[in-house]
Write an enzyme that holds these catalytic residues in place. Sequence first.
Site, PDB file in Angstrom:
ATOM      1  N   GLN A 265       0.829  -1.209   0.000  1.00  0.00           N
ATOM      2  CA  GLN A 265       0.000   0.000   0.000  1.00  0.00           C
ATOM      3  C   GLN A 265       0.860   1.255   0.000  1.00  0.00           C
ATOM      4  O   GLN A 265       0.495   2.264  -0.599  1.00  0.00           O
ATOM      5  CB  GLN A 265      -0.977  -0.005   1.166  1.00  0.00           C
ATOM      6  CG  GLN A 265      -1.981  -1.147   1.086  1.00  0.00           C
ATOM      7  CD  GLN A 265      -2.641  -1.268  -0.291  1.00  0.00           C
ATOM      8  OE1 GLN A 265      -3.465  -0.448  -0.681  1.00  0.00           O
ATOM      9  NE2 GLN A 265      -2.263  -2.302  -1.057  1.00  0.00           N
ATOM     10  N   HIS A 268       1.599   2.982  -3.317  1.00  0.00           N
ATOM     11  CA  HIS A 268       0.540   3.696  -4.040  1.00  0.00           C
ATOM     12  C   HIS A 268       0.782   5.201  -4.076  1.00  0.00           C
ATOM     13  O   HIS A 268       0.507   5.861  -5.066  1.00  0.00           O
ATOM     14  CB  HIS A 268      -0.812   3.488  -3.351  1.00  0.00           C
ATOM     15  CG  HIS A 268      -1.565   2.298  -3.862  1.00  0.00           C
ATOM     16  ND1 HIS A 268      -2.054   2.225  -5.129  1.00  0.00           N
ATOM     17  CD2 HIS A 268      -1.909   1.129  -3.263  1.00  0.00           C
ATOM     18  CE1 HIS A 268      -2.670   1.069  -5.300  1.00  0.00           C
ATOM     19  NE2 HIS A 268      -2.593   0.374  -4.188  1.00  0.00           N
ATOM     20  N   GLU A 333      -8.758   0.901   6.191  1.00  0.00           N
ATOM     21  CA  GLU A 333      -9.321   0.456   4.913  1.00  0.00           C
ATOM     22  C   GLU A 333      -9.105  -1.059   4.763  1.00  0.00           C
ATOM     23  O   GLU A 333     -10.018  -1.807   4.469  1.00  0.00           O
ATOM     24  CB  GLU A 333      -8.610   1.216   3.778  1.00  0.00           C
ATOM     25  CG  GLU A 333      -9.096   0.812   2.398  1.00  0.00           C
ATOM     26  CD  GLU A 333      -8.252   1.394   1.268  1.00  0.00           C
ATOM     27  OE1 GLU A 333      -7.074   1.753   1.509  1.00  0.00           O
ATOM     28  OE2 GLU A 333      -8.762   1.468   0.138  1.00  0.00           O
ATOM     29  N   HIS A 334      -7.848  -1.495   4.999  1.00  0.00           N
ATOM     30  CA  HIS A 334      -7.517  -2.926   4.920  1.00  0.00           C
ATOM     31  C   HIS A 334      -6.940  -3.377   6.252  1.00  0.00           C
ATOM     32  O   HIS A 334      -5.999  -2.758   6.748  1.00  0.00           O
ATOM     33  CB  HIS A 334      -6.435  -3.186   3.868  1.00  0.00           C
ATOM     34  CG  HIS A 334      -6.734  -2.630   2.517  1.00  0.00           C
ATOM     35  ND1 HIS A 334      -6.116  -1.513   2.014  1.00  0.00           N
ATOM     36  CD2 HIS A 334      -7.595  -3.051   1.555  1.00  0.00           C
ATOM     37  CE1 HIS A 334      -6.577  -1.262   0.793  1.00  0.00           C
ATOM     38  NE2 HIS A 334      -7.475  -2.166   0.496  1.00  0.00           N
ATOM     39  N   ASP A 367      -6.834  -6.674  -3.798  1.00  0.00           N
ATOM     40  CA  ASP A 367      -6.774  -5.542  -4.736  1.00  0.00           C
ATOM     41  C   ASP A 367      -7.109  -5.973  -6.156  1.00  0.00           C
ATOM     42  O   ASP A 367      -7.598  -5.175  -6.952  1.00  0.00           O
ATOM     43  CB  ASP A 367      -5.370  -4.917  -4.738  1.00  0.00           C
ATOM     44  CG  ASP A 367      -5.182  -3.920  -3.612  1.00  0.00           C
ATOM     45  OD1 ASP A 367      -6.175  -3.580  -2.948  1.00  0.00           O
ATOM     46  OD2 ASP A 367      -4.032  -3.485  -3.396  1.00  0.00           O
ATOM     47  N   HIS A 426     -54.535  16.999   4.787  1.00  0.00           N
ATOM     48  CA  HIS A 426     -54.070  15.611   4.966  1.00  0.00           C
ATOM     49  C   HIS A 426     -55.180  14.813   5.673  1.00  0.00           C
ATOM     50  O   HIS A 426     -55.538  13.715   5.255  1.00  0.00           O
ATOM     51  CB  HIS A 426     -52.829  15.545   5.865  1.00  0.00           C
ATOM     52  CG  HIS A 426     -51.545  16.004   5.239  1.00  0.00           C
ATOM     53  ND1 HIS A 426     -51.312  17.292   4.867  1.00  0.00           N
ATOM     54  CD2 HIS A 426     -50.400  15.318   4.949  1.00  0.00           C
ATOM     55  CE1 HIS A 426     -50.087  17.401   4.382  1.00  0.00           C
ATOM     56  NE2 HIS A 426     -49.515  16.211   4.423  1.00  0.00           N
TER      57      HIS A 426
END
Length: 436
Positions: A265, A268, A333-334, A367, A426
């Site tokens: 990661q 990235h 996230e992971h 991924d 109503h």
Amino acid sequence: MTAPVAIRRLNANDADFAQHLDHLLSWESVSDDGVNARVLDIIKAVRERGDAAVVEFTQRFDALEVASMADLILPRERLELALTRITAEQRQALEIAAERVRSYHEKQKQDSWTYTEADGTVLGQKVTPLDRAGLYVPGGKASYPSSVLMNAIPAKVAGVAEVVMVVPTPRGEINEIVLAAAAIAGVDRVFTIGGAQAVAALAYGTESVPSVDKIVGPGNIYVATAKRHVFGKVGIDMIAGPSEILVVCDGQTDPDWIAMDLFSQAEHDEDAQSILVSPDAAFLDKVAESIAKLLPSLEREAIARTSIEGRGALILVEDMAQAIEVANRIAPEHLELSVENPEQYLSQIRHAGAIFMGRYTAEALGDYCAGPNHVLPTSGTARFSSPLGVYDFQKRSSIIHCSAAGASELGKVASVLARGESLTAHARSAEYRIKN
Ligand SMILES: NC(=O)c1ccc[n+]([C@@H]2O[C@H](COP(=O)([O-])OP(=O)(O)OC[C@H]3O[C@@H](n4cnc5c(N)ncnc54)[C@H](O)[C@@H]3O)[C@@H](O)[C@H]2O)c1
Ligand SMILES: N[C@H](CO)Cc1c[nH]c[nH+]1
Ligand SMILES: [Zn+2]
């Protein structure tokens, strides 16, 4: 001799640990005023001048010499052509991944449902796919064929009639694997545009780009800021921040494997975050050695080094219970549970985008090809949001079909509540249906 890597070490038992952790996790996702102003100008120009503005911004930001929007449209045949331009091995890998992603997402599909009450009144929910979805595929610094599959396949499984993809091609460099992935995933139309101008075009439509109902897909700060601004005119999936991985390890996994999982990661983005938590201090030392040994071997060493040194950490905890506490606080996230018998901890994990169980389940498999989506909540948003899925491309309408008897009974209740709100039209509307 290997160069030292300055990775932060924390101890969860230190008095100031919470403070250090907060600092480590803080990431300013809100764009600065400069980016915000620029994005607003771009959106305004695209709304007012349509294709002409999109062409101008593409020339400026993607260094593309195009005469008109016609040069930025790829017909379906061009996607099919890409399938013949990639290697047989690449095509097979894309097809295997696509098939696994499709079968996983088929399980998420929700159907309409109804039930009938004793007096014949029918209640339920009608589930309908979106008419048209817009898929943003990043293309600035790197190309992401896997993201094409992860975004387009759930839309197609949901039954979205038209999937429109935008992908920038800086300096005219087209990635054939991205186009081949689009062909395999069943993308209907592709425009080679990117950034805020592509988001604006999808949201408001231009002479050439059709307006969509929802825009999904990750992107840089210009894309994320534009998505925030067009939300309301169209739906959006989420604002995805830099990638993150949190590995919890009992100290028994090969330290080289763990170091490479952290790099997967970190490579990235300079802002990506890779953290290891373990109750074994000696193991943290071994992973630190593996990091120093393996980092120079990475193609993206510079990016990974900045990420590891700036936002990475090795955290020592008392025991696995404290490790799980830290994981829930981070809501990554992971989350990799690189431990013996990971099932024993699963029920205690409350917040994570995706949970990778056991020593063999490298996050990288998720991924690309395990099947679950790789578009996941980042920056702690796993506390309240979920992976991209088929449900993001489906919407629900309530169904109410009253029998005469049902309308009469409900009319009495509605009348009382409506008069309590002083909404007498109503009340009278409901009262007309009351049987005496
Ligand atoms: N979470 C995920 O699943 C996931 C998957 C893939 C990528 N990502 C992330 O998506 C991001 C992709 O970013 P990228 O830059 O490579 O591609 P991108 O396509 O998001 O951005 C490129 C576009 O940005 C615009 N732009 C660049 N500089 C600009 C400027 N000065 N002014 C106005 N517009 C400008 C241009 O229009 C260009 O086409 C990365 O952060 C990556 O980590 C996330
Ligand atoms: N890890 C990214 C999401 O955080 C997705 C991705 C695409 N390609 C490789 N990885
Ligand atoms: Zn990744």
